[in-house]
Write an enzyme that holds these catalytic residues in place. Structure first.
Site, PDB file in Angstrom:
ATOM      1  CB  ILE A   1      -0.949  -0.035   1.231  1.00 35.07           C
ATOM      2  CG1 ILE A   1      -2.161   0.843   1.006  1.00 35.07           C
ATOM      3  CG2 ILE A   1      -0.215   0.323   2.513  1.00 35.07           C
ATOM      4  CD1 ILE A   1      -3.271   0.612   2.025  1.00 35.07           C
TER       5      ILE A   1
ATOM      6  CG  ASN B   1      12.110  -5.407   6.921  1.00 32.56           C
ATOM      7  OD1 ASN B   1      13.276  -5.400   6.535  1.00 32.56           O
ATOM      8  ND2 ASN B   1      11.189  -4.591   6.418  1.00 32.56           N
TER       9      ASN B   1
ATOM     10  N   GLY C   1      12.733  -3.463  11.446  1.00 34.65           N
ATOM     11  CA  GLY C   1      11.714  -2.771  10.657  1.00 34.65           C
ATOM     12  C   GLY C   1      10.443  -3.562  10.437  1.00 34.65           C
ATOM     13  CD  GLN C   2       8.193  -9.287  11.392  1.00 32.80           C
ATOM     14  OE1 GLN C   2       9.192  -9.678  12.005  1.00 32.80           O
ATOM     15  NE2 GLN C   2       7.217 -10.099  11.019  1.00 32.80           N
TER      16      GLN C   2
ATOM     17  CG  HIS D   1       5.661  -9.300   5.295  1.00 31.33           C
ATOM     18  ND1 HIS D   1       5.412  -9.365   6.645  1.00 31.33           N
ATOM     19  CD2 HIS D   1       6.315  -8.126   5.103  1.00 31.33           C
ATOM     20  CE1 HIS D   1       5.898  -8.289   7.234  1.00 31.33           C
ATOM     21  NE2 HIS D   1       6.456  -7.520   6.318  1.00 31.33           N
TER      22      HIS D   1
ATOM     23  CG  HIS E   1       9.081  -5.928   1.944  1.00 31.32           C
ATOM     24  ND1 HIS E   1       8.242  -4.841   2.028  1.00 31.32           N
ATOM     25  CD2 HIS E   1       9.217  -6.394   3.215  1.00 31.32           C
ATOM     26  CE1 HIS E   1       7.897  -4.636   3.293  1.00 31.32           C
ATOM     27  NE2 HIS E   1       8.472  -5.573   4.039  1.00 31.32           N
TER      28      HIS E   1
HETATM   29  P1  AMP Z   1       7.214  -4.665   7.388  1.00 31.98           P
HETATM   30  O1  AMP Z   1       7.441  -3.258   7.897  1.00 31.98           O
HETATM   31  O2  AMP Z   1       8.430  -5.329   6.846  1.00 31.98           O
HETATM   32  O3  AMP Z   1       6.508  -5.503   8.441  1.00 31.98           O
HETATM   33  O4  AMP Z   1       6.247  -4.542   6.136  1.00 31.98           O
HETATM   34  C1  AMP Z   1       4.873  -4.330   6.252  1.00 31.98           C
HETATM   35  C2  AMP Z   1       4.424  -3.727   4.946  1.00 31.98           C
HETATM   36  O5  AMP Z   1       3.019  -3.862   4.863  1.00 31.98           O
HETATM   37  C3  AMP Z   1       4.733  -2.239   4.774  1.00 31.98           C
HETATM   38  O6  AMP Z   1       5.569  -2.045   3.637  1.00 31.98           O
HETATM   39  C4  AMP Z   1       3.362  -1.603   4.604  1.00 31.98           C
HETATM   40  O7  AMP Z   1       3.362  -0.542   3.669  1.00 31.98           O
HETATM   41  C5  AMP Z   1       2.524  -2.779   4.119  1.00 31.98           C
HETATM   42  N1  AMP Z   1       1.095  -2.679   4.394  1.00 31.98           N
HETATM   43  C6  AMP Z   1       0.500  -2.338   5.548  1.00 31.98           C
HETATM   44  N2  AMP Z   1      -0.838  -2.393   5.442  1.00 31.98           N
HETATM   45  C7  AMP Z   1      -1.092  -2.790   4.167  1.00 31.98           C
HETATM   46  C8  AMP Z   1      -2.279  -3.037   3.414  1.00 31.98           C
HETATM   47  N3  AMP Z   1      -3.500  -2.882   3.955  1.00 31.98           N
HETATM   48  N4  AMP Z   1      -2.163  -3.413   2.132  1.00 31.98           N
HETATM   49  C9  AMP Z   1      -0.947  -3.556   1.557  1.00 31.98           C
HETATM   50  N5  AMP Z   1       0.211  -3.356   2.210  1.00 31.98           N
HETATM   51  C10 AMP Z   1       0.147  -2.973   3.495  1.00 31.98           C
END
Ligand code: AMP
Ligand code: ZN
Length: 117
Positions: free
Chosen positions: A34, A90, A96-97, A103, A105
């Protein structure tokens, strides 16, 4: 457990929360981030809720290997391979998680620096 007890990415994978889907099968869901950090920024997750790489047990290892292989296939399908791409997991808040459901990236479409911030 009610719907709202499930984590954000479990709810996205089940369709309860909308996302821009990039790929899905019985084990894996992939969707566009997002808040993209590159021209292509896709998150690839196992449907199974595993909080982080530090929480894998038993067959989770094979499942996460399948997630990584699928990420590489998505990169190939999106023609990111020639110029390169970055695959990042992460793990832990200090790294940074922010969402505690494994997940990866998949980032592509620009050059990346090293070391990361
Ligand atoms: P992390 O910080 O590695 O845990 O990554 C979490 C990721 O989820 C971040 O890059 C956010 O931008 C993404 N994110 C959070 N909410 C949503 C959502 N509703 N749809 C798509 N991505 C999201
Ligand atoms: Zn989850």
């Amino acid at each position: 457990m009610s719907t709202n007890d499930r984590c954000l990415f479990c709810r996205i994978a089940s369709g309860d929360i909308p996302a821009r889907k990039a790929y899905e099968d019985d084990e894996i869901y992939a969707f566009h981030d997002i808040n993209p950090q590159a021209p292509t920024h896709i998150l690839i997750i196992p449907r199974k809720h595993i909080p982080s790489l530090d929480d894998m047990e038993g067959a989770d290892v094979q499942l996460v290997g399948t997630v990584v292989a699928r990420a590489a296939q998505i990169a190939h399908d999106l023609q990111l391979t020639a110029d390169g791409y970055r695959l990042v997991a992460n793990t832990g808040a200090a790294a940074g998680q922010t969402v505690f459901h494994i997940h990866f990236h998949l980032l592509g479409g620009r050059n990346f620096g090293w070391p990361p911030g």
